[in-house]
Structure formats: C-alpha cells, structure tokens
Design a protein around this motif. Structure first.
Motif, PDB file in Angstrom:
ATOM      1  N   THR A  57       0.920  -0.868  -0.814  1.00 20.02           N
ATOM      2  CA  THR A  57       0.030  -0.350   0.215  1.00 20.02           C
ATOM      3  C   THR A  57       0.836   1.404  -0.478  1.00 20.02           C
ATOM      4  O   THR A  57       1.816   1.263   0.983  1.00 20.02           O
ATOM      5  CB  THR A  57      -1.009   0.192   1.033  1.00 20.02           C
ATOM      6  N   TYR A 211      -6.698  -3.910  -3.254  1.00 20.80           N
ATOM      7  CA  TYR A 211      -8.219  -3.898  -2.737  1.00 20.80           C
ATOM      8  C   TYR A 211      -8.915  -2.532  -3.011  1.00 20.80           C
ATOM      9  O   TYR A 211     -10.263  -2.871  -3.172  1.00 20.80           O
ATOM     10  CB  TYR A 211      -8.149  -4.410  -1.545  1.00 20.80           C
ATOM     11  N   GLY A 212      -7.973  -1.804  -2.844  1.00 24.99           N
ATOM     12  CA  GLY A 212      -8.871  -0.243  -3.348  1.00 24.99           C
ATOM     13  C   GLY A 212      -7.982   1.172  -3.327  1.00 24.99           C
ATOM     14  O   GLY A 212      -7.053   1.094  -3.781  1.00 24.99           O
ATOM     15  N   LYS A 221      -4.688   7.036  -1.610  1.00 28.76           N
ATOM     16  CA  LYS A 221      -3.727   5.415  -1.323  1.00 28.76           C
ATOM     17  C   LYS A 221      -4.734   4.259  -2.143  1.00 28.76           C
ATOM     18  O   LYS A 221      -5.540   4.533  -2.404  1.00 28.76           O
ATOM     19  CB  LYS A 221      -4.747   5.187  -0.245  1.00 28.76           C
ATOM     20  N   VAL A 223      -4.602   0.784  -1.832  1.00 28.82           N
ATOM     21  CA  VAL A 223      -4.277  -0.183  -0.620  1.00 28.82           C
ATOM     22  C   VAL A 223      -4.331  -2.031  -1.876  1.00 28.82           C
ATOM     23  O   VAL A 223      -4.625  -2.160  -2.555  1.00 28.82           O
ATOM     24  CB  VAL A 223      -5.297   0.050  -0.036  1.00 28.82           C
TER      25      VAL A 223
END
Lengths: 288, 220
Positions: A57, A211-212, A221, A223
C-alpha cells in the motif's frame, strides 16, 4: 546340472527385475521432475496462496483525479470456493468465471444455470450464489485441469481443461494473446475485445492485487498487496486514472479489472507497471 | 637397598647445605602490597558521578512512563488475515439471537460469515455480502460489522482516507466514491453505539443516494 540351470535362471530373473525397477524409478522420477519444473498456478487466497503476501500500500499527494481511459464489463461473474476439499483453485475458478461469462450466450455451458439478467443499461451477472450447479462446474474444471495432481493448474492443464470443459458441453474455444511484457498488456487489444463482449485471463508468476483506490483529503491511496505465488485471474477490463496536485499531473496509473480467483470471490485490480508483477501469459478467451 | 641409602644421604646433604634467604619475608610482603594496589580503587568515585547516574536513571524512567501512558490506542491489537478464520452463517437472525449482540445488520441470508480469531475463537467481525438492485442494475454490497473492541484488521487500509462526510439518521458517516467506467465504488464507515461498520457498494447510482438507501435499510 539341473541346479546350475536353476541358479542361472534365478540370477537372470533377479537382475532383470532390478534393472526394470531401477529404470522405472529413474524415468518416473525424471518425469516428475519435468512436471514440477513447470509453473503451477495455485494461489487461492484463503490460505494466502502458498507464497508470501506483503503489503504494498502506498499514498501520494493528490487533490483530484480523472478516469482518462478504460473499458470494462459492467458486473462480471466472480466465483469463490467454499469446498475445502479443493485447494489451489485459482485455475478452475478462472475457468468457471469465463464459463459463467459465456453461459449468457452458450446456454447449458454450465448446466441448468442462468448467469445474469438484462437491465435497460445492459446485461448484469449474478454474484456467486454458491449454487449446486456452479459448485459442480468448479469440480469438473478442477478435475479436468488436474488440479489435485499438480497442486494447482499449469498453463497447459488450464488451457486443455477449459477447452475440454467447453467441448464436453458442445462448444468451441478460441484464444488470442494480449500479452505485452512482464508488467503490462496490450491495452488496445484488450479494449477492442472487452467492447466485443470478450474476456481475458492473465497467468502470473507473481502478482500485485489492489483492494481499493481511495482519493480524498489531499492524497491518493492505493491499497494493495504483493503475492509471490503463481496465480491465474480473469480480466474484465482496465481503468487508467490520472492523478493531479494543484493542477499538475502527479501520476498516471493503469489497473486491470480482475475477478480475483480467490476463495472469497473478491473482485479487485492488478496495477500494471508494478515492477513486482510478472505476467507469463495474457490470453483473450472466446467460447462459441 | 643400597640405592635407597644413597638417595637418603643425598637428601641429608642438601638439607645441611641449605641457607635460608633472610630477605624473603620482606619480598613476599612487597609482592602482596603490589597486587592489592592494582586490585583496589585508588580513590572512591566522586559524589557528582553518583548524582549524575541517579539523574540519568530518573530521566529514563520519566520519559519511558510518559511515552507508555500517553501512547495513542495503547490497547489496539492488529489482526492479520492469517490470524482469522471465516465461518459461514446459515441464518443471520438465528445467529444474532444466539449471540445476544445488538448490532445493525442487513436482514439477508445470501452470504453471511463471521471472522473468528483462530487462537481464541473470539468473534472478530461479521461479513455480509449480497447483490442489491439499484436504479439501473445490480449493486454489489459488502458490509462488515466489527464486534471486537480495540482491534484493527487488514481491510481497514481501504477506509483510512475517507474524507467526505454526511449525516444520515443521526449517524456521522465518512465516505468516498471512486468513479469507474459505468459504476461507482462507494466506501463508507461509521460508528453506531459500540460497534464500527464498514460498507462497500459497487453501483450505477450516485454515492450519497446509495448511502441513504443502505443506511436507511439498516436503521429501519
């Protein structure tokens, strides 16, 4: 004289038996060595694959973003696996996702199964409802891909298993490559195929999984995790985002949209041009 | 016998010829004094040394205690995905009545599971996944209810930078929306009574409309 003949016969028989045993062991061992030297795609998420998962991340300053390019299937199928007797199932799950995708046109590709419903905005697939029909299809693909034997699917067993599955249902399979290099794919080709209602798969020696993507509060960000277990995923599109800070472009990133092939049946992204990523093959699949 | 007699004579001769050193006791005393001077402190440590040492010790104790007792989230425990085990929940209402916990949840039996801490068997969080119908297509909903206090899970990563806020049904909700080709990805989190809630929705509709719809379902 009779005893001497008997001794000679027993000696020759014993020698022949030893030689046969030795040769079969040798050739058997060699063939096993040859099989395991192939990449076995085996990550299934629930056991965190058989590799090592590390967080990758990261954030960067960003006050705005824009989707500048892309193509994606609106709500693709993404099956998981809750049957713990089957492990290392990413290959069969990718096969099941592709089969469910084409079941829309190829009826009975998955027997007695309806993959989705038509909305005014387009066709939308059902999520994994853990039905007997799809569980059975997963079991068939698991067997056809010889997943238990190899502890996953090799590129060959994945391809031959999916082909056999489609052929058994009376359909044919055609493939073409959208591979570009270890960290990227041919996006133009992928876009054309996605817009023609086709999907692809990537076979990765190792991969990143996003994931996101969260933008807000002056930062973006991403992730994601790095996973060094070989893995197969169905690709249902890509999205290219440009990120800005004070009007200036600070990053341009492309993400493949994937049905993860994890046991959870998650959907997420693979970030291209991540130096950790190692794509072995990128294949467009068509079942007709 | 003769050999033994010879040896005895020799020893007697040696004894008779031996003359003791008159300075020997003095030499031994000298050696002893020399050794003592190397082993013992020449002078005791000065007082300021002990004061400085005591101050250093006191400062270390003060700094350690102040950091220890004022550190943020001093009891938060981080749980990796490997430390949890997902177990399916067959009927959500039965599960809720059995656990006697009072939390918000969707009355839906499509995909419900509970994450248990492998070592202790504690209920960490509940995951509800289902496909809702939006204005113009399906919506994929993923909803987590965190039951364990002072815990942190890997999925929190996605929810740490949510900067938009809204208030619905008296609940402060933090959220963000990611635009995709034809869909929006909505991430939201909120707290209600003693539990934390995390909502993810993939939808064709706008973020706030989706939040209103699903938070409304939870509250009613």
């Amino acid at each position: 004289m009779k005893n001497a003949m008997l001794k000679l016969f027993v000696s020759i028989s014993a020698f022949a038996l030893c030689a046969i045993t030795l040769l079969s062991l040798l050739f058997g061992y060699r063939s096993v060595l040859a099989d395991t030297s192939k990449t076995v795609y085996r990550d299934d998420g629930s056991y965190r694959g058989t590799g090592t998962v590390t967080s990758a991340t990261y954030s960067f300053a960003c006050d705005d973003y824009k989707l500048i390019d892309g193509a994606e299937i609106s709500s693709p199928p993404s099956f998981g696996n809750t049957d713990h007797s089957m492990k290392n199932t990413c290959g069969p799950l990718a096969g099941l996702n592709i089969s469910a995708f084409y079941d829309r046109w190829c009826t009975e590709l998955i027997p007695d199964y309806t993959p989705g419903v038509m909305f005014p905005s387009g066709y939308e697939y059902y999520m994994d409802k853990r039905l007997t029909q799809t569980k059975q299809a997963l079991r068939n693909l698991y067997d056809l891909m010889e997943t238990e034997k190899y502890g996953g699917a090799t590129a060959e067993t994945f391809k031959s298993g999916l082909k056999a599955y489609a052929n058994n249902a009376g359909y044919s399979v055609s493939t073409s490559s959208f591979y570009s290099n270890r960290v990227s794919v041919n996006l133009n080709k992928l876009k054309t195929e996605i817009n023609s209602d086709k999907v692809g798969v990537i076979l990765c020696e190792r991969f990143d999984y996003v994931y996101g993507i969260v933008v807000g509060g002056g930062s973006a960000k991403i992730v994601k995790e790095h996973n060094d277990a070989p893995h197969i995923m169905m690709v249902t599109g890509y999205l290219t985002y440009q990120f800005y800070q004070n009007g200036a472009t600070v990053a341009t990133e492309t993400f493949l949209c994937v049905s993860s092939g994890f046991s959870s049946g998650d959907m997420g992204f693979v970030q291209l041009n991540d130096s950790f990523l190692a794509i072995d093959e990128a294949i467009i699949y068509s079942i007709y | 016998m003769e050999d033994k007699q010879d040896l005895f004579d020799k020893l007697m001769q040696m004894k008779d010829s031996y003359e003791p050193d008159p300075e020997l006791p003095e030499k031994v005393l000298q050696k002893i004094n020399q050794r003592e001077s190397t082993v013992a402190f020449r002078e005791p440590a000065p007082k300021w040394f002990w004061v400085a040492l005591a101050c250093l010790f006191a400062a270390t104790v003060i700094v350690y205690c102040s950091v220890y007792f004022t550190r943020p989230f001093s009891n938060i425990k981080i749980y990796s995905a490997e430390s949890l085990e997902m177990n399916e929940i067959d009927a959500m209402q039965n599960f809720v009545s059995q656990t006697k916990l009072n939390f918000l949840y969707f009355d839906n039996d499509e995909h419900n599971s509970v994450a248990l801490v492998r070592k202790t068997g504690e209920k960490a969080y509940i995951l509800q996944e289902f496909q809702g119908a939006g204005q113009s297509g399906f919506e994929y909903v993923k909803f987590r209810i965190v039951l364990l206090q002072n815990a942190q899970f890997e999925f929190y990563d996605v929810f740490t930078s949510l900067n938009d806020t809204t208030e619905l049904y008296g609940i402060d909700i933090q959220y963000t929306v990611l635009s995709r080709m034809n869909k929006n990805e909505v991430y939201a989190k909120f707290e209600y009574e003693k539990y934390s809630y995390f909502l993810e929705v993939r939808t064709n509709d706008s973020g706030t409309a989706v939040l209103e719809r699903y938070v409304g379902q939870l509250m009613n």
